[in-house]
Design an enzyme around this catalytic site. Structure first.
Site, PDB file in Angstrom:
ATOM      1  N   GLN A 115       1.172  -1.027  -0.331  1.00  0.00           N
ATOM      2  CA  GLN A 115      -0.161  -0.011   0.464  1.00  0.00           C
ATOM      3  C   GLN A 115       1.227   1.356   0.103  1.00  0.00           C
ATOM      4  OE1 GLN A 115      -1.738  -1.037   3.895  1.00  0.00           O
ATOM      5  NE2 GLN A 115      -1.191   0.762   4.165  1.00  0.00           N
ATOM      6  N   GLY A 141      12.160  19.076  14.559  1.00  0.00           N
ATOM      7  CA  GLY A 141      13.883  19.702  15.802  1.00  0.00           C
ATOM      8  C   GLY A 141      13.288  18.943  16.866  1.00  0.00           C
ATOM      9  N   GLY A 142      13.044  19.904  17.754  1.00  0.00           N
ATOM     10  CA  GLY A 142      12.830  18.872  19.495  1.00  0.00           C
ATOM     11  C   GLY A 142      14.181  19.103  19.923  1.00  0.00           C
ATOM     12  N   TRP A 143      14.605  18.206  21.064  1.00  0.00           N
ATOM     13  CA  TRP A 143      15.445  18.465  21.583  1.00  0.00           C
ATOM     14  C   TRP A 143      17.242  17.896  21.137  1.00  0.00           C
ATOM     15  CZ3 TRP A 143      17.777  21.045  25.808  1.00  0.00           C
ATOM     16  CH2 TRP A 143      19.096  20.306  26.481  1.00  0.00           C
ATOM     17  N   GLU A 193      15.170  23.722  19.426  1.00  0.00           N
ATOM     18  CA  GLU A 193      15.339  24.381  21.022  1.00  0.00           C
ATOM     19  C   GLU A 193      17.427  23.927  20.963  1.00  0.00           C
ATOM     20  OE1 GLU A 193      13.777  21.248  23.233  1.00  0.00           O
ATOM     21  OE2 GLU A 193      11.897  21.071  22.145  1.00  0.00           O
ATOM     22  N   TYR A 267       7.231  23.697  31.809  1.00  0.00           N
ATOM     23  CA  TYR A 267       7.670  22.658  33.269  1.00  0.00           C
ATOM     24  C   TYR A 267       8.667  22.180  32.897  1.00  0.00           C
ATOM     25  CZ  TYR A 267       6.625  20.313  28.171  1.00  0.00           C
ATOM     26  OH  TYR A 267       6.196  21.100  26.763  1.00  0.00           O
ATOM     27  N   ASP A 268       9.561  21.336  33.225  1.00  0.00           N
ATOM     28  CA  ASP A 268      10.662  21.765  33.445  1.00  0.00           C
ATOM     29  C   ASP A 268      11.879  22.169  34.125  1.00  0.00           C
ATOM     30  OD1 ASP A 268      11.243  19.021  32.677  1.00  0.00           O
ATOM     31  OD2 ASP A 268      11.925  19.598  30.484  1.00  0.00           O
ATOM     32  N   TRP A 411       2.619  17.971  26.827  1.00  0.00           N
ATOM     33  CA  TRP A 411       3.633  16.591  26.661  1.00  0.00           C
ATOM     34  C   TRP A 411       4.278  16.017  27.478  1.00  0.00           C
ATOM     35  CZ3 TRP A 411       7.184  16.229  22.465  1.00  0.00           C
ATOM     36  CH2 TRP A 411       8.048  14.879  22.927  1.00  0.00           C
TER      37      TRP A 411
END
Length: 432
Positions: A115, A141-143, A193, A267-268, A411
């Site tokens: 498929q 992206g992201g960390w 980031e 957060y964090d 998250w």
């Protein structure tokens, strides 16, 4: 202050990936509509691409838990950039190759060999068919995926090429072959980031000109997205809590003009990287907090962005479905603001744990709350976890409404219970 991290410990590879099977929990009877109650409040959840491996968390789980019906937006994390700044898949198997069995599939229909589209993207397409009001964005992206953003944003030519690549790959659907994934994504979420910062991954490329180039990159996104059909033009961004990163990397008022909305890191604020226990997501800075004023809290974050030119109604507040922990903590002040020997052991990373796991600790641990500052923690005499339970999530939802914010960002969705305990608390309070 750490940003959220790609938890690579959760990944499986090779034959183990192909063999990974999820047994979906029974479907929940109550499936609310997006239009119920406070329909204008955004509920945005991050689905982690790698969650289908060791975590055994699939798109189907969002249906069975009632989570999908409570989301207005889903951010698929993450798409990566290559050295030239072009958009690429971070995991082709997870994105569009893995065949899902019938019991893993959103509509109960198994993938078949040959498929055009399989993997998470095909399941997202099915999810959108089931929930036509749900918007799905690709998060870039992201960390672990922000290394080459600076290259992508460097020149007018690189910016144009990057945006064209990302629109072609994700919005027009060429990531799995020409047009194979068309219609899956409604917009782009930029998770760089961080611009002009050494606070991200150590190997990230960073330049002083990132700050102005970030604005120019968003402008290029806005220019190219506005040429697309309506419904495919949304542009959002993940935005930092630390004022150092805000001031070094963001021309706030200009940036907000190009964004549909921005998601604030809620957060964090503290974690196992700190030598002393503290809260990771309090609404306000407590009077006894030893952190130098103004401390870290959601109110501090919101005030920082608004003061610099961000409209409140274009900001969402991030809420954690995970906790941060320390061990070797003195049994003083119920563990709060005490020296620790290090991060607490966690399932996927030291110092981090999903809510669904932390919930099981209640009983062996005692729950404490600061009603004024707005946060909770668990403590058993030596190990300390700062986390959000349904009580704190409801408190955050009321705070979001009182502040006039656009909504909440989560998250991440895989950290909730199998029956969606946290998102239900969030949704029900925002929908009142």
């Amino acid at each position: 202050m750490s940003a959220r991290k790609w938890r690579t410990a959760a990944l499986l590879t090779g034959a183990a990936v192909a063999a990974a099977v999820v047994t979906a929990p029974a479907a929940q009877a109550h499936q609310p509509d997006h239009g119920h109650g406070g329909a204008d409040a955004k509920v945005i959840g991050y689905f982690t691409q790698w969650g289908i491996y060791a975590r055994n968390f699939t798109i189907r789980n969002l249906v069975d838990s009632g989570t999908a019906a409570r989301l207005t937006h889903l951010n698929y994390a993450f798409g990566f950039l290559d050295e030239k700044g072009s958009c690429v898949s971070a995991d082709a198997w997870a994105d569009y190759q893995k065949p899902f069995a019938a019991e893993q599939s959103v509509d109960g229909v198994a993938d078949v060999e040959g498929q055009p589209l399989s993997g998470n993207l095909n399941q997202l397409r099915k999810l959108k068919k089931k929930y036509p009001k749900l918007k799905v964005y690709i998060s870039l992206g992201g960390w672990s995926g922000s290394k080459y953003f600076s290259n992508a944003a460097l020149t007018p030519e690189s910016r144009k090429a990057h945006v064209t690549s990302c629109i072609n790959q994700w919005i027009k659907g060429d990531i799995a072959g020409p047009g194979a994934a068309a219609g899956v994504f409604d917009g782009i979420d930029v998770d760089w980031e961080w611009p002009n910062s050494k606070a991200g991954e150590p190997n990230n490329i960073s330049r002083p000109e990132d700050k102005v180039n970030y604005t120019a990159l968003l402008k290029e996104y806005r220019t190219q997205l506005d040429r697309l059909p309506r419904g495919k033009r949304d542009l959002t961004a993940y935005l930092p809590a630390n004022t150092r990163e805000i001031d070094s990397g963001f021309e706030v008022a200009k940036v907000m003009r190009y964004l549909t909305f921005g998601n604030l890191q809620g957060y964090d604020y503290h974690g196992g990287w700190d030598p002393t226990t503290n809260q990771q997501s309090a609404l306000r800075t407590a009077k006894g907090d030893p952190t130098p004023a103004p401390g870290y809290s959601s109110q501090v974050v919101i005030d920082a962005w608004v003061k610099r030119g961000a409209p409140k109604d274009k900001l969402t507040l991030g809420v954690p479905f995970f906790g941060r922990g320390w061990t070797g903590v003195a049994n003083v002040n119920n563990g709060l603001y005490q020296k620790a020997t290090g991060p607490a052991p966690g399932t996927w990373e030291a110092g981090g744990e999903d809510y669904k796991v932390l919930k099981t600790k209640v009983g062996a641990y005692k729950v404490y709350r600061d009603e004024k500052a707005g946060h909770a923690w668990l403590f058993d005499g030596t190990t300390f976890w700062t986390y959000d339970d349904p009580t704190e999530i409801r408190r955050k939802a009321r705070y979001i409404e009182k502040q006039g914010l656009a909504g909440a960002m989560i998250w991440s969705l895989d950290a909730d219970t199998s029956d969606g305990e946290l998102i239900k608390a969030l949704y029900d309070e925002l929908s009142c």
